[in-house]
Scaffold this motif. Sequence first.
Motif, PDB file in Angstrom:
ATOM      1  N   ALA A  30     -46.858 -19.618 -29.263  1.00  0.00           N
ATOM      2  CA  ALA A  30     -47.553 -19.844 -28.036  1.00  0.00           C
ATOM      3  C   ALA A  30     -47.461 -21.154 -27.558  1.00  0.00           C
ATOM      4  O   ALA A  30     -48.022 -22.230 -28.147  1.00  0.00           O
ATOM      5  CB  ALA A  30     -48.823 -19.155 -27.920  1.00  0.00           C
ATOM      6  N   SER A  73     -49.475 -26.024 -28.280  1.00  0.00           N
ATOM      7  CA  SER A  73     -48.629 -24.952 -28.861  1.00  0.00           C
ATOM      8  C   SER A  73     -49.310 -24.547 -30.156  1.00  0.00           C
ATOM      9  O   SER A  73     -49.928 -25.270 -30.756  1.00  0.00           O
ATOM     10  CB  SER A  73     -47.264 -25.343 -28.939  1.00  0.00           C
ATOM     11  OG  SER A  73     -47.059 -26.483 -29.975  1.00  0.00           O
ATOM     12  N   GLU A  78     -46.740 -11.138 -30.186  1.00  0.00           N
ATOM     13  CA  GLU A  78     -46.383 -11.594 -28.801  1.00  0.00           C
ATOM     14  C   GLU A  78     -47.582 -11.333 -27.850  1.00  0.00           C
ATOM     15  O   GLU A  78     -48.040 -12.142 -26.966  1.00  0.00           O
ATOM     16  CB  GLU A  78     -45.270 -10.815 -28.245  1.00  0.00           C
ATOM     17  CG  GLU A  78     -44.024 -11.106 -28.704  1.00  0.00           C
ATOM     18  CD  GLU A  78     -42.889 -10.240 -28.375  1.00  0.00           C
ATOM     19  OE1 GLU A  78     -41.885 -10.693 -27.827  1.00  0.00           O
ATOM     20  OE2 GLU A  78     -42.873  -8.945 -28.701  1.00  0.00           O
ATOM     21  N   ARG A  85     -50.691 -12.146 -28.718  1.00  0.00           N
ATOM     22  CA  ARG A  85     -51.730 -13.135 -28.800  1.00  0.00           C
ATOM     23  C   ARG A  85     -51.066 -14.503 -28.265  1.00  0.00           C
ATOM     24  O   ARG A  85     -51.895 -15.531 -27.855  1.00  0.00           O
ATOM     25  CB  ARG A  85     -51.829 -13.489 -30.341  1.00  0.00           C
ATOM     26  CG  ARG A  85     -52.721 -12.506 -31.333  1.00  0.00           C
ATOM     27  CD  ARG A  85     -53.776 -12.516 -30.924  1.00  0.00           C
ATOM     28  NE  ARG A  85     -54.294 -13.908 -31.595  1.00  0.00           N
ATOM     29  CZ  ARG A  85     -55.797 -14.103 -31.131  1.00  0.00           C
ATOM     30  NH1 ARG A  85     -56.326 -13.385 -30.150  1.00  0.00           N
ATOM     31  NH2 ARG A  85     -56.187 -15.214 -31.515  1.00  0.00           N
ATOM     32  N   CYS A  86     -49.858 -14.404 -27.805  1.00  0.00           N
ATOM     33  CA  CYS A  86     -49.124 -15.619 -27.102  1.00  0.00           C
ATOM     34  C   CYS A  86     -49.977 -15.630 -25.517  1.00  0.00           C
ATOM     35  O   CYS A  86     -50.182 -16.798 -25.049  1.00  0.00           O
ATOM     36  CB  CYS A  86     -47.580 -15.192 -26.677  1.00  0.00           C
ATOM     37  SG  CYS A  86     -46.777 -15.680 -28.090  1.00  0.00           S
ATOM     38  N   LEU A  87     -50.629 -14.410 -25.116  1.00  0.00           N
ATOM     39  CA  LEU A  87     -50.877 -14.367 -23.889  1.00  0.00           C
ATOM     40  C   LEU A  87     -52.443 -14.386 -23.576  1.00  0.00           C
ATOM     41  O   LEU A  87     -53.148 -14.390 -22.597  1.00  0.00           O
ATOM     42  CB  LEU A  87     -50.678 -12.979 -23.109  1.00  0.00           C
ATOM     43  CG  LEU A  87     -48.737 -13.212 -23.008  1.00  0.00           C
ATOM     44  CD1 LEU A  87     -48.381 -11.902 -22.431  1.00  0.00           C
ATOM     45  CD2 LEU A  87     -48.225 -14.111 -22.151  1.00  0.00           C
ATOM     46  N   TRP A 116     -55.459 -18.265 -23.762  1.00  0.00           N
ATOM     47  CA  TRP A 116     -55.052 -19.674 -23.600  1.00  0.00           C
ATOM     48  C   TRP A 116     -55.422 -20.251 -22.071  1.00  0.00           C
ATOM     49  O   TRP A 116     -55.762 -21.737 -22.237  1.00  0.00           O
ATOM     50  CB  TRP A 116     -53.660 -19.879 -23.709  1.00  0.00           C
ATOM     51  CG  TRP A 116     -52.983 -19.624 -25.047  1.00  0.00           C
ATOM     52  CD1 TRP A 116     -52.432 -18.306 -25.380  1.00  0.00           C
ATOM     53  CD2 TRP A 116     -53.004 -20.458 -26.080  1.00  0.00           C
ATOM     54  NE1 TRP A 116     -52.045 -18.403 -26.766  1.00  0.00           N
ATOM     55  CE2 TRP A 116     -52.321 -19.944 -27.161  1.00  0.00           C
ATOM     56  CE3 TRP A 116     -53.455 -21.763 -26.371  1.00  0.00           C
ATOM     57  CZ2 TRP A 116     -52.284 -20.313 -28.467  1.00  0.00           C
ATOM     58  CZ3 TRP A 116     -53.347 -22.365 -27.411  1.00  0.00           C
ATOM     59  CH2 TRP A 116     -53.004 -21.604 -28.601  1.00  0.00           C
ATOM     60  N   THR A 134     -47.090 -19.901 -19.574  1.00  0.00           N
ATOM     61  CA  THR A 134     -47.228 -19.534 -20.804  1.00  0.00           C
ATOM     62  C   THR A 134     -45.837 -19.179 -21.076  1.00  0.00           C
ATOM     63  O   THR A 134     -45.203 -18.244 -20.754  1.00  0.00           O
ATOM     64  CB  THR A 134     -48.167 -18.322 -21.153  1.00  0.00           C
ATOM     65  OG1 THR A 134     -49.518 -18.916 -20.561  1.00  0.00           O
ATOM     66  CG2 THR A 134     -48.187 -18.211 -22.321  1.00  0.00           C
ATOM     67  N   CYS A 136     -43.547 -17.669 -24.937  1.00  0.00           N
ATOM     68  CA  CYS A 136     -43.761 -17.144 -26.061  1.00  0.00           C
ATOM     69  C   CYS A 136     -42.419 -16.961 -26.655  1.00  0.00           C
ATOM     70  O   CYS A 136     -41.570 -16.549 -26.213  1.00  0.00           O
ATOM     71  CB  CYS A 136     -44.258 -15.842 -26.133  1.00  0.00           C
ATOM     72  SG  CYS A 136     -44.835 -14.958 -27.626  1.00  0.00           S
TER      73      CYS A 136
END
Length: 77
Positions: free
Chosen positions: A6, A30, A36, A38-40, A43, A64, A66
């Motif tokens: 991320a 990062s 995926e 959890r990338c969003l 943050w 963001t 990913c």
Amino acid sequence: MASFVAVVLVCLKSVSPDACNEATAVDYISNTVPNEMRCLTGWQETVAGSSLGNNLGTLTYVKTICRPAAERPPLDN
């Protein structure tokens, strides 16, 4: 299970979203995440609550990205 990276970029508003990347960002965070989704998550709040968020919305914006962990691009130094 595959892991992802991320990347939360803080870019100047004068930089187009298409051109906003690790090389053009004024700063970025990062971290490796398990999926995926959890990338969003979380943050934007992390950036807004830090010194990186001081100019959000006026001079800067957050983007963001990913990507699979194996695709970490080399940084130009």
